[in-house]
Write a protein that holds these residues in place. Structure first.
Motif, PDB file in Angstrom:
ATOM      1  N   VAL A   1       1.358   4.825   1.830  1.00 28.22           N
ATOM      2  CA  VAL A   1       2.023   3.680   1.986  1.00 28.22           C
ATOM      3  C   VAL A   1       2.892   3.322   1.101  1.00 28.22           C
ATOM      4  O   VAL A   1       3.123   3.568  -0.145  1.00 28.22           O
ATOM      5  CB  VAL A   1       1.052   2.722   2.695  1.00 28.22           C
ATOM      6  CG1 VAL A   1      -0.022   3.226   3.964  1.00 28.22           C
ATOM      7  CG2 VAL A   1       0.008   1.709   1.326  1.00 28.22           C
ATOM      8  N   ALA A   2       4.463   2.723   1.934  1.00 23.37           N
ATOM      9  CA  ALA A   2       5.272   1.714   0.476  1.00 23.37           C
ATOM     10  C   ALA A   2       3.778   0.596   0.270  1.00 23.37           C
ATOM     11  O   ALA A   2       3.001  -0.550   0.723  1.00 23.37           O
ATOM     12  CB  ALA A   2       6.535   1.609   1.242  1.00 23.37           C
TER      13      ALA A   2
ATOM     14  N   GLY B   1       1.680  -6.044   3.560  1.00 20.61           N
ATOM     15  CA  GLY B   1       0.210  -5.857   3.792  1.00 20.61           C
ATOM     16  C   GLY B   1      -0.031  -4.238   3.812  1.00 20.61           C
ATOM     17  O   GLY B   1      -1.518  -3.847   3.989  1.00 20.61           O
ATOM     18  N   LEU B   2       0.865  -3.328   3.801  1.00 18.15           N
ATOM     19  CA  LEU B   2       0.337  -2.264   3.798  1.00 18.15           C
ATOM     20  C   LEU B   2      -0.421  -2.130   2.876  1.00 18.15           C
ATOM     21  O   LEU B   2      -1.587  -0.856   2.589  1.00 18.15           O
ATOM     22  CB  LEU B   2       1.387  -1.488   3.567  1.00 18.15           C
ATOM     23  CG  LEU B   2       2.473  -1.243   4.814  1.00 18.15           C
ATOM     24  CD1 LEU B   2       3.979  -0.057   4.443  1.00 18.15           C
ATOM     25  CD2 LEU B   2       1.840  -0.521   6.156  1.00 18.15           C
ATOM     26  N   PRO B   3      -0.299  -2.099   1.448  1.00 16.19           N
ATOM     27  CA  PRO B   3      -1.210  -1.621   0.291  1.00 16.19           C
ATOM     28  C   PRO B   3      -3.159  -1.983   0.064  1.00 16.19           C
ATOM     29  O   PRO B   3      -3.262  -1.694  -0.253  1.00 16.19           O
ATOM     30  CB  PRO B   3      -0.500  -2.139  -1.003  1.00 16.19           C
ATOM     31  CG  PRO B   3       0.927  -2.079  -0.780  1.00 16.19           C
ATOM     32  CD  PRO B   3       1.260  -2.576   0.669  1.00 16.19           C
ATOM     33  N   GLU B   4      -2.664  -3.287   1.317  1.00 18.96           N
ATOM     34  CA  GLU B   4      -4.084  -4.118   1.354  1.00 18.96           C
ATOM     35  C   GLU B   4      -4.686  -2.997   2.437  1.00 18.96           C
ATOM     36  O   GLU B   4      -5.929  -2.819   2.127  1.00 18.96           O
ATOM     37  CB  GLU B   4      -4.275  -5.299   2.002  1.00 18.96           C
ATOM     38  CG  GLU B   4      -3.561  -6.574   0.789  1.00 18.96           C
ATOM     39  CD  GLU B   4      -3.487  -7.481   1.425  1.00 18.96           C
ATOM     40  OE1 GLU B   4      -4.022  -8.048   2.137  1.00 18.96           O
ATOM     41  OE2 GLU B   4      -2.504  -8.411   0.765  1.00 18.96           O
TER      42      GLU B   4
ATOM     43  N   LEU C   1       2.621   3.839  -2.475  1.00 13.86           N
ATOM     44  CA  LEU C   1       3.503   4.185  -3.347  1.00 13.86           C
ATOM     45  C   LEU C   1       5.203   4.120  -3.364  1.00 13.86           C
ATOM     46  O   LEU C   1       4.888   2.885  -2.416  1.00 13.86           O
ATOM     47  CB  LEU C   1       4.254   6.391  -2.862  1.00 13.86           C
ATOM     48  CG  LEU C   1       2.586   7.042  -2.474  1.00 13.86           C
ATOM     49  CD1 LEU C   1       3.329   8.421  -1.666  1.00 13.86           C
ATOM     50  CD2 LEU C   1       2.482   7.528  -3.712  1.00 13.86           C
ATOM     51  N   PRO C   2       5.737   3.645  -4.179  1.00 11.92           N
ATOM     52  CA  PRO C   2       7.227   3.684  -4.039  1.00 11.92           C
ATOM     53  C   PRO C   2       8.303   3.752  -3.257  1.00 11.92           C
ATOM     54  O   PRO C   2       8.283   4.908  -3.510  1.00 11.92           O
ATOM     55  CB  PRO C   2       8.038   3.911  -5.631  1.00 11.92           C
ATOM     56  CG  PRO C   2       7.099   5.306  -5.733  1.00 11.92           C
ATOM     57  CD  PRO C   2       5.958   5.203  -5.829  1.00 11.92           C
TER      58      PRO C   2
ATOM     59  N   PRO D   1       7.529  10.884  -5.499  1.00 13.99           N
ATOM     60  CA  PRO D   1       6.134  10.344  -5.477  1.00 13.99           C
ATOM     61  C   PRO D   1       5.577  11.200  -3.794  1.00 13.99           C
ATOM     62  O   PRO D   1       4.520  11.465  -3.625  1.00 13.99           O
ATOM     63  CB  PRO D   1       5.650   8.996  -5.180  1.00 13.99           C
ATOM     64  CG  PRO D   1       7.228   8.929  -6.395  1.00 13.99           C
ATOM     65  CD  PRO D   1       8.141   9.895  -5.576  1.00 13.99           C
ATOM     66  N   TRP D   2       6.338  10.283  -2.814  1.00 16.11           N
ATOM     67  CA  TRP D   2       6.446  11.119  -1.212  1.00 16.11           C
ATOM     68  C   TRP D   2       6.006  12.464  -1.482  1.00 16.11           C
ATOM     69  O   TRP D   2       5.256  12.680  -0.559  1.00 16.11           O
ATOM     70  CB  TRP D   2       7.178  10.645  -0.564  1.00 16.11           C
ATOM     71  CG  TRP D   2       7.307   8.784  -0.462  1.00 16.11           C
ATOM     72  CD1 TRP D   2       8.294   8.031  -1.369  1.00 16.11           C
ATOM     73  CD2 TRP D   2       6.710   7.562   0.435  1.00 16.11           C
ATOM     74  NE1 TRP D   2       7.624   6.990  -1.366  1.00 16.11           N
ATOM     75  CE2 TRP D   2       7.263   6.571   0.070  1.00 16.11           C
ATOM     76  CE3 TRP D   2       5.313   8.223   1.111  1.00 16.11           C
ATOM     77  CZ2 TRP D   2       6.183   5.273   0.274  1.00 16.11           C
ATOM     78  CZ3 TRP D   2       4.738   6.943   1.614  1.00 16.11           C
ATOM     79  CH2 TRP D   2       5.601   5.785   1.177  1.00 16.11           C
TER      80      TRP D   2
END
Length: 382
Positions: free
Chosen positions: A305-306, A310-313, A324-325, A331-332
Motif C-alpha cells: 500500500v501507499a 488510512g492504508l498504512p494502518e 511503500l512511497p 520499491p513497488w
C-alpha cells in the motif's frame, strides 16, 4: 441507519451494508433507510437546488420513520447530497442522539478528496466556507454544482450543531488530522470497516497472479504506478479488476503482462485477490480507509500500500515494510518481485498471518460490538 448511495457502487456501498448486517446478526433491532441520486440526475438545476436546500421530502420521510421506529440512537452514514438537510433537521427536532460515520473528507472539501488538478489541496478550511472550491469547480467540475454543494454544507453544519447528543466515527486515525477543525470539540471515535472473513481453506488456493490491482483506472488510485511496475517486471503476471484496457490512455500504453478482468461483482473481485500473491494499492490520494487492502488480508493476499491516508494502518498490522512511497515506482517493483520469488512455505506463512490479522481486526463481531458500545456511550442507553 440513514445512507445516501452513490449511483456507481463502490466500497462504501458494501461497508454500510456490512455494518447494518452486523447489527442484525448481533440481535440489535435496526432499520436501514436508503436514498440515492437518481432523481437528481434528471431534475432541472432549479429543482435540484430546491430539493437539496429545503430537504422537504427527505425530512418528512425521515421524521415519519423516526416517529414510527422510536430509536434510541440514529446512525447517519453518507448523507450527501439528498439526505443531508432533511435527515439532520429531522434528527435535531426529534432530540434523538446521533452518530455520524465520515467516509470521506466532505466536511472540509467540496470534492471530498482533498485533491485538485492532480495534486493535494488544503486551500479550503471547510466545505461550508469553500469559496475557492466554487471558483475552481471542484464538485463535478462545475461552478454551479460547487456552489450548490457549498450551500448544502452550510445547512449541514448549522443543523448538526442543533443536536446536543452527537458523535462522529472516522475510519482511521489518519482521517482526524485533515478534519481537525471540523471536529474540534466533538466526540470522535475510530472504527474501521467490517469485511467478510471467508471460512478457512480446505486446500491451498492455486495462485495465478503475482500482483493484482482492484479499482478504477483513475490517477487518484495510482493506476500508472501499477502499469509501470508491470512494465519493469515483464516476467511477472498482473491482473486489473474494475478497469478495462481502454479505460486508461497513458502515453506508455497497457503492458501485455497485465490481464484486464473488467468490472466484477465484489465477491468475484475478492476471489481474484485470493489467487494473487500480492494486492497493489498505490493510491495517491489519502484513502480514508482502503477497503480492498483489508479484503486482501482476509483471503491471504499481501497488501502493498501507499504511504497515504488510512492504508498504512491496515498493512502495518501485518508488516511495516508493506507500506511503500506513493510517488516512487522502484520499491513497488522490488516488493512484487520479492513475494513472487518467495519460497512456497514462507509465502504460506505470510498468507496465514494475513488471514489471522483480518480476522482479529476486521471481522463483524468485534467491530459490531465496538459500534454498539459507541451507541451506548452517545445515547446513555445500556
Amino acid at each position: 441507519m440513514f445512507h445516501n448511495d452513490y449511483i456507481v457502487a463502490g466500497g462504501e456501498y458494501h461497508s454500510v451494508r456490512e455494518e447494518f448486517d452486523g447489527l442484525q446478526r448481533a440481535g440489535v433491532e435496526a432499520r436501514l433507510l436508503l436514498s440515492d441520486n437518481e432523481g437528481l440526475q434528471s431534475a432541472s438545476a432549479r429543482k435540484q437546488a430546491v430539493k437539496l436546500l429545503t430537504g422537504r421530502e427527505e425530512y418528512e420521510r425521515c421524521k415519519a420513520e423516526i416517529a414510527r421506529f422510536r430509536p434510541d440512537v440514529l446512525h447517519l452514514q453518507n448523507l450527501f447530497p439528498s439526505l443531508s438537510v432533511g435527515v439532520l433537521r429531522a434528527a435535531a427536532e426529534s432530540g434523538v442522539p446521533w452518530v455520524r460515520s465520515l467516509r470521506n473528507y466532505r466536511l472540509r472539501c467540496l470534492a471530498a478528496t482533498l485533491r485538485y488538478d492532480g495534486e493535494d489541496c488544503r486551500v479550503c478550511h471547510s466545505a461550508a466556507t469553500g469559496i475557492p472550491g466554487i471558483a475552481r469547480g471542484c464538485y463535478r467540475g462545475s461552478r454551479a454544482a460547487s456552489a450548490g454543494a457549498l450551500a448544502v454544507n452550510v445547512r449541514d453544519a448549522s443543523l448538526s450543531r442543533r443536536s446536543a447528543k452527537r458523535a462522529y466515527i472516522v475510519l482511521s486515525h489518519a482521517m482526524k488530522k485533515p478534519l481537525k477543525a471540523q471536529l474540534v470539540g466533538e466526540r470522535v471515535f475510530v472504527k474501521p470497516n467490517i469485511v467478510t472473513i471467508p471460512e478457512p481453506e480446505a486446500a491451498p488456493t492455486p495462485l495465478r497472479y503475482d500482483a493484482v490491482f482492484v479499482g478504477r483506472a483513475v490517477a487518484e488510485k495510482g493506476i500508472e504506478t501499477v502499469l509501470e511496475t508491470a512494465r519493469r517486471a515483464p516476467e511477472l503476471r498482473f491482473a486489473a479488476v474494475g478497469t478495462e484496457r481502454g479505460d486508461w490512455n497513458g502515453a506508455a500504453g497497457w503492458p501485455e503482462n497485465v490481464e484486464s478482468l473488467g468490472v466484477l461483482p465484489q465477491p468475484a473481485a475478492v476471489e481474484v485477490m485470493a489467487t494473487s500473491r500480492t494486492l497493489l494499492v498505490p493510491s495517491v490520494w489519502a484513502e480514508p480507509f482502503g477497503r480492498v487492502a483489508a479484503e486482501a488480508l482476509s483471503v491471504g493476499a499481501i497488501p502493498l500500500v501507499a504511504d497515504r491516508g488510512g492504508l498504512p494502518e491496515i498493512a502495518q498490522l501485518l508488516a511495516a515494510d508493506l507500506v511503500l512511497p506513493h510517488d516512487v515506482v522502484h520499491p513497488w517493483v522490488s516488493a512484487v518481485r520479492h513475494f513472487a520469488s518467495m519460497a512456497p512455505q514462507e509465502l504460506t506463512a505470510w498468507r496465514t498471518a494475513a488471514r489471522r490479522v483480518a480476522s482479529e481486526n476486521f471481522a463483524w463481531r468485534p467491530l459490531t460490538d465496538r459500534l454498539i458500545n459507541i451507541y451506548r456511550e452517545v445515547s446513555g442507553v445500556d
